[in-house]
Every structure is written in structure tokens, then in C-alpha cells.
Enzyme design. Structure first.
Site, short mmCIF file in Angstrom:
data_model
loop_
_atom_site.label_atom_id
_atom_site.label_comp_id
_atom_site.label_asym_id
_atom_site.label_seq_id
_atom_site.Cartn_x
_atom_site.Cartn_y
_atom_site.Cartn_z
CG ASP A 1 -5.50 -2.16 -4.28
OD1 ASP A 1 -5.93 -1.83 -3.13
OD2 ASP A 1 -4.88 -3.22 -4.50
CB SER A 2 -7.63 -4.83 -9.88
OG SER A 2 -6.52 -5.36 -10.60
CG HIS B 1 -2.03 -1.07 1.05
ND1 HIS B 1 -2.22 -2.09 1.97
CD2 HIS B 1 -2.95 -1.28 0.07
CE1 HIS B 1 -3.21 -2.86 1.56
NE2 HIS B 1 -3.66 -2.41 0.40
CG ASP C 1 -7.39 -4.12 1.21
OD1 ASP C 1 -7.19 -4.66 0.11
OD2 ASP C 1 -6.77 -3.11 1.58
CG ASP D 1 -3.42 -11.80 -9.68
OD1 ASP D 1 -3.61 -11.99 -8.47
OD2 ASP D 1 -2.32 -11.47 -10.16
N1 SAM Z 1 -3.53 -6.23 -3.10
C1 SAM Z 1 -4.33 -7.14 -3.87
C2 SAM Z 1 -3.55 -7.70 -5.02
O1 SAM Z 1 -2.51 -7.17 -5.35
O2 SAM Z 1 -4.00 -8.72 -5.56
C3 SAM Z 1 -5.59 -6.46 -4.29
C4 SAM Z 1 -6.43 -6.19 -3.10
S1 SAM Z 1 -8.06 -5.64 -3.28
C5 SAM Z 1 -8.80 -6.74 -2.19
C6 SAM Z 1 -8.59 -6.18 -4.89
C7 SAM Z 1 -10.01 -5.70 -5.10
O3 SAM Z 1 -10.31 -5.57 -6.49
C8 SAM Z 1 -11.09 -6.65 -4.54
O4 SAM Z 1 -11.75 -6.03 -3.48
C9 SAM Z 1 -12.02 -6.92 -5.73
O5 SAM Z 1 -13.37 -7.02 -5.36
C10 SAM Z 1 -11.73 -5.70 -6.59
N2 SAM Z 1 -12.10 -5.85 -8.00
C11 SAM Z 1 -11.89 -6.89 -8.83
N3 SAM Z 1 -12.38 -6.63 -10.06
C12 SAM Z 1 -12.92 -5.37 -10.01
C13 SAM Z 1 -13.57 -4.53 -10.96
N4 SAM Z 1 -13.78 -4.94 -12.23
N5 SAM Z 1 -13.98 -3.30 -10.56
C14 SAM Z 1 -13.76 -2.87 -9.28
N6 SAM Z 1 -13.17 -3.63 -8.32
C15 SAM Z 1 -12.74 -4.87 -8.70
#
Ligand code: SAM
Length: 286
Positions: A156-157, A62, A86, A159
Site C-alpha cells: 500500500d505504497s 482499502h 494512514d 506512487d
Molecule cells: N492509498 C495511497 C495510494 O494509493 O497512493 C497510499 C497510502 S499510504 C499513505 C502510502 C505510504 O507508503 C506512505 O505512508 C509512505 O510513507 C509509504 N511508503 C513510501 N515508500 C515506502 C517504502 N519504501 N517503504 C515503506 N513505506 C513506504
């Protein structure tokens, strides 16, 4: 006999964490969410069998993903976070006093709600900051439709599988370009190149179609298995990436942000990549 979580990101190999206490495990509207305690890592969140974040090492990820673009920009007022459920990225972005608003677009409201309840050390109250603007939506839809403009965008998505896949597309980068203010920059989480070098190649091709200054920087986050992870960088203002150390040190001091990993020196050094990554990027862009 204790239960173990075994990560399923790669078929031939993985990592396992003992589940010392399970706080939450549900299939949400979008993904399988687990939050559990591990004696060594603290509280751990996984989505669809992939480690997302742990209390022990989240600060590395972060801090590097928030402060490198924020200190490079120097005066970001409007920030967009895609994903970040998170709350750790929101926490770090809001530590910059000049920031007027951070819009966070998260597809899965359950991740936010369960993180507030079971990962409070990640957000540390950031969701209640009056500058936080939380939107529950697909990040792709948001960047395509919004009329808002931003100085820094942080993707911050998860994979590029499942709901996260669209956030690694040409169209996503092009739409982020559209909604960036002049002199803006976007960064994205871009996987562990030792095992996911195609993610570097694909992002290099797709992102450089929208940004004249496209590259990567890196940090090693222990629970992102396989060594350094890359963060993709896209801007049309190349002076942001090449900012000198003195300027970074001044901004860092003025900000008065107490970090545990980020320093101006690490900021600059993080853009030096291993040769195999440089070669992959050069081949992709050839
Ligand atoms: N640090 C982590 C990593 O590097 O893998 C990422 C953490 S954060 C929990 C990832 C977030 O992306 C999740 O809460 C997930 O729900 C969100 N996410 C996935 N696809 C998304 C989308 N199309 N639009 C918005 N959020 C999305």
C-alpha cells in the site's frame, strides 16, 4: 479567499481541493505531509503533493486491496502490509478473525503518528490491536532481510516516485515471493492506467518474472484522478484468482465483515479489465 491544494502528480493537469481547515503540514524525514479538511471529502492526506487518501472514499481502496486477496486466500494468518501509514489497510486486514498477526512496515513514522492524531477514522484503533506489529523501516530493506513468512502481502505504497519507487522493482517482487508461504498472494497499488499505463506495463514485466499467475484487478477511487485504478496481483497458485462465486459468498458470510464497497460479485468482476489495459499487459509480456 480560501486556500486550495493542487495535486502535482501530472504536469499538464491536476485536481484542486479547497483547504477548509489545515491540521498538519510538515516536511518529515522522508516526504512533505499535509492533512487538511475539505467540506466534500472530509479529512485528506497528501504526500509530496499527491493525494494519498480521503475520509470520503478510502473505504473503496482499502476494502478492495485487503479483502480481494484475503477472501481469495481463505485462511490467511500472517499478513504483511508495506506502507499503509494512514492505518486504513491495517484496519481492514484485522477485521478477518483468522488473522493472527499483521506486520505493517512503514518508512515514515510521522505519517503514522499524524494519522493517529488527525485521521483517527482511518485506523479506528487498529494500531492498538494486539495482532498489529508496526515496523518503521524501508519496505525494500524489510522484505530483503526478514526471516518471517506471510500468507498475504499488500503493498500500500505511494506512487513509484521518491521513497515508493523501490517498491515497484523486480527485486521487491522477487523478495516478496521469497517470503510468501506456499499458496500465498501479493497485491500492490498500481496507479490509474488511463494516465499511468506504463506502470501497468512495468509491473506486468517485473512481477511476472517472480510469479506464474500475474495480472491486475481494478476499482474506481474518485480522488485517484483519471478513472479506474489497477491493483497488481501475483501468486503461484492460480486457483486463488479463479475462486468460484459460491466459495467467495460463503467466506464473505462466515467472516461477518460489513463492507460498503466490496462484494463477492465485485471481487470476481474486478479482474475483468478494459481492453486497452489487457493490450498493454499483453504487449509488455510478449
Ligand atoms: N492509498 C495511497 C495510494 O494509493 O497512493 C497510499 C497510502 S499510504 C499513505 C502510502 C505510504 O507508503 C506512505 O505512508 C509512505 O510513507 C509509504 N511508503 C513510501 N515508500 C515506502 C517504502 N519504501 N517503504 C515503506 N513505506 C513506504
Amino acid at each position: 479567499m480560501s486556500d486550495f491544494f493542487t495535486e502535482t502528480l501530472y504536469d499538464p493537469l491536476g485536481q484542486s481541493f479547497r483547504i477548509d481547515k489545515l491540521y498538519y503540514e510538515q516536511k518529515t524525514e522522508h516526504q512533505h505531509l499535509m492533512i487538511f479538511h475539505n467540506a466534500f471529502l472530509g479529512r485528506v492526506m497528501t504526500l509530496d503533493g499527491v493525494v494519498q487518501t480521503t475520509e470520503r472514499d478510502e473505504f473503496i481502496y482499502h476494502e478492495m486491496m485487503a479483502h480481494v486477496p484475503m477472501f481469495a486466500h481463505g485462511n490467511a494468518k500472517k499478513v504483511l502490509i508495506i506502507g499503509g501509514g494512514d492505518g486504513g489497510m491495517l484496519r481492514e486486514a484485522l477485521r478477518h478473525k483468522n488473522v493472527e498477526q499483521v506486520t505493517m512496515v512503514e518508512i515514515d513514522g510521522a505519517v503514522i503518528e499524524m494519522s493517529k492524531q488527525w485521521l483517527p477514522n482511518h485506523s479506528q484503533g487498529a494500531f492498538d490491536d494486539p495482532r498489529a506489529n508496526i515496523v518503521i523501516a524501508d519496505g525494500m530493506d524489510f522484505v530483503r532481510e526478514t526471516e518471517m513468512r506471510f500468507d498475504v502481502i499488500i503493498s500500500d505504497s505511494t506512487d513509484p516516485i521518491g521513497p515508493g519507487e523501490v517498491l515497484f522493482s523486480n527485486d521487491f517482487y522477487a523478495q516478496c515471493k521469497r517470503i510468501l508461504n506456499p499458496g500465498g498472494v501479493m497485491v500492490t497499488q498500481n496507479g490509474v492506467p488511463f494516465f499511468q499505463v506504463d506502470e501497468v506495463r512495468n509491473t506486468a514485466i517485473r512481477m511476472s518474472a517472480s510469479f506464474s499467475d500475474q495480472t491486475f484487478y481494478s476499482a474506481a477511487v474518485p480522488t485517484y484522478y483519471g478513472g479506474i485504478m489497477t491493483f497488481a496481483w501475483g501468486s503461484d497458485e492460480s486457483t486463488l484468482r479463479t475462486i468460484d462465486l459460491d466459495s467467495l459468498q460463503q467466506r464473505y458470510q462466515q467472516a461477518g465483515i460489513e463492507t460498503r464497497y466490496y462484494t463477492p460479485e465485485i471481487h470476481r468482476a474486478s479482474f475483468a479489465l478494459p481492453r486497452y489495459v489487457d493490450i498493454a499487459i499483453a504487449e509488455a509480456k510478449a
